[in-house]
Design an enzyme around this catalytic site. Structure first.
Site, mmCIF file in Angstrom:
data_model
loop_
_atom_site.group_PDB
_atom_site.id
_atom_site.type_symbol
_atom_site.label_atom_id
_atom_site.label_comp_id
_atom_site.label_asym_id
_atom_site.label_seq_id
_atom_site.Cartn_x
_atom_site.Cartn_y
_atom_site.Cartn_z
ATOM 1 C CB CYS A 115 -0.889 -0.042 1.026
ATOM 2 S SG CYS A 115 -2.105 -1.204 1.017
ATOM 3 C CG HIS A 250 -3.119 3.699 2.044
ATOM 4 N ND1 HIS A 250 -3.698 3.002 0.828
ATOM 5 C CD2 HIS A 250 -3.173 2.470 2.853
ATOM 6 C CE1 HIS A 250 -4.034 1.797 0.878
ATOM 7 N NE2 HIS A 250 -3.735 1.435 2.039
ATOM 8 C CG ASN A 280 -6.359 -0.835 0.976
ATOM 9 O OD1 ASN A 280 -5.850 -0.403 0.289
ATOM 10 N ND2 ASN A 280 -5.897 -1.166 2.177
#
Ligand code: ACO
Length: 323
Positions: A115, A250, A280
């Site tokens: 990520c 994020h 996500n």
């Protein structure tokens, strides 16, 4: 020789057409729209079609970023692509994008920081530009997380989605006060592998494996490490958190975004959140969020933007940009 800095000259994004709602998910695993929205803020996520790969999503985002920058693939010297879900174990998906764009010069490679991938890729490309090794770089974050999610595991499958975002970085003489990427900060700590990992790989299991996460422990590390990376980066770059116009985090969980904002006294209206619509998307999440806020006119040229992420490894980091 004059000092160089990297300006974000263009930005593009792409999401697969198929949208998967929480209600649809609750027909697949023992969950509910209410649980997912309350615990994560996620309402829906985009899922790639069966024949749609990470490279397909990345190519569209890359072409849009090039158009936005008014450049062609011939102008690009390097492609740095962040992905955890490459089309193949090798070659790097970045080289496939290079070929699809008709770019026969320069070089292209993938970066793997899960990520945090886009922050790592941005930092790597910025260094090539600052050293004069490239004049224009294409930086991509693209994922098909749906391919490594275990669709029978309700603790993870509700969290992830697919998508791609890209920016073009262009080198220019450093202005006073400086523009473009002002500073980046990268960290990792491999001791935390077991909290967030994929349980397969070419050398260990000769298979792709599935994503495994101890979510509540990752959550605690995320808030602490993200806040630390933001304050350290600002201190090193000589800025106060209160001077930042926009935070582009994020997009893992709305509660993480709010936890970090509370810890650093950041007003919630200055935090860009797309987690409700995208879930996500790992390395794609920061450029997708940046793209949305640029497109809807919130982030304007000259604004001070702080991006951050944490992901498997753990890896984490932040980038401060005068947009
Ligand atoms: N639906 C209903 N119940 C669920 C679901 C679900 N989808 N998932 C878990 N539960 C249950 C659990 O089984 C547990 O039940 P129990 O109490 O009977 O055992 C209960 O809900 C609470 O579980 P927790 O894991 O403690 O829930 P939490 O509030 O921590 O939320 C979540 C879980 C959303 C995963 C959260 O911890 C989180 O967002 N963590 C961070 C994720 C993250 O930041 N990832 C970043 C990087 S990702 C990457 O790098 C690829």
């Amino acid at each position: 020789m004059s000092e160089l800095s990297s300006r974000i000259a263009g930005i593009g994004a792409h999401l697969p057409a198929r949208i998967l709602s929480n209600d649809e998910l609750s027909a697949m695993v023992d969950t509910s729209d209410c649980w997912v929205r309350e615990r994560t803020g996620i309402r829906q996520r985009h899922i790639a079609a069966e024949d749609e790969t990470t490279a397909d999503l990345a190519e569209i985002a890359a072409r849009r970023a090039l158009d936005d920058a008014g450049l062609s693939a011939d102008d690009i010297d390097v492609i740095v692509m962040a992905t955890t879900t490459p089309d193949f174990t090798f070659p790097a998906t970045a080289t496939q994008i290079q070929a699809r764009l008709g770019m026969t010069r320069g070089f292209a490679f993938d970066v793997q920081a899960v990520c945090t991938g886009f922050i790592y890729a941005l930092s790597v490309a910025d260094n090539f530009l600052a050293r004069g090794q490239a004049r224009h770089a294409l930086v991509i974050g693209a994922e098909t997380m749906s391919r490594i999610v275990d669709w029978t595991d309700r603790t993870t499958c509700v969290l992830f989605g697919d998508g791609a975002g890209a920016v073009v970085l262009s080198a220019e003489e450093k202005a006073d006060p400086p523009n473009g990427i002002l500073a980046t900060y990268l960290r990792s700590d491999g001791r935390y592998k077991d909290l967030l990992h994929v349980d397969g790989g070419p050398s260990s299991t000769q298979s792709t494996g599935h994503l495994r996460m101890t979510g509540n422990q990752v959550f605690r590390h995320a808030v602490t490490n993200i806040a630390e990376s933001m304050t350290t980066l600002c201190e090193r770059a000589g800025y106060q958190i209160s001077e930042i116009d926009w935070f582009v985090p994020h997009q893992a969980n709305q509660r993480i975004l709010e936890g970090v904002a509370r810890k650093l006294s950041i007003p919630s209206q200055n935090v860009i959140s797309t987690v409700a619509d995208h879930g996500n998307t790992s390395a794609a999440s920061v450029p997708l969020a940046l793209h949305r806020a640029v497109e809807d006119g919130r982030i304007k040229r000259g604004d001070l933007v702080l991006m951050e992420a944490l992901g498997g490894g753990f890896t984490w980091g932040a980038a401060l940009v005068r947009f």
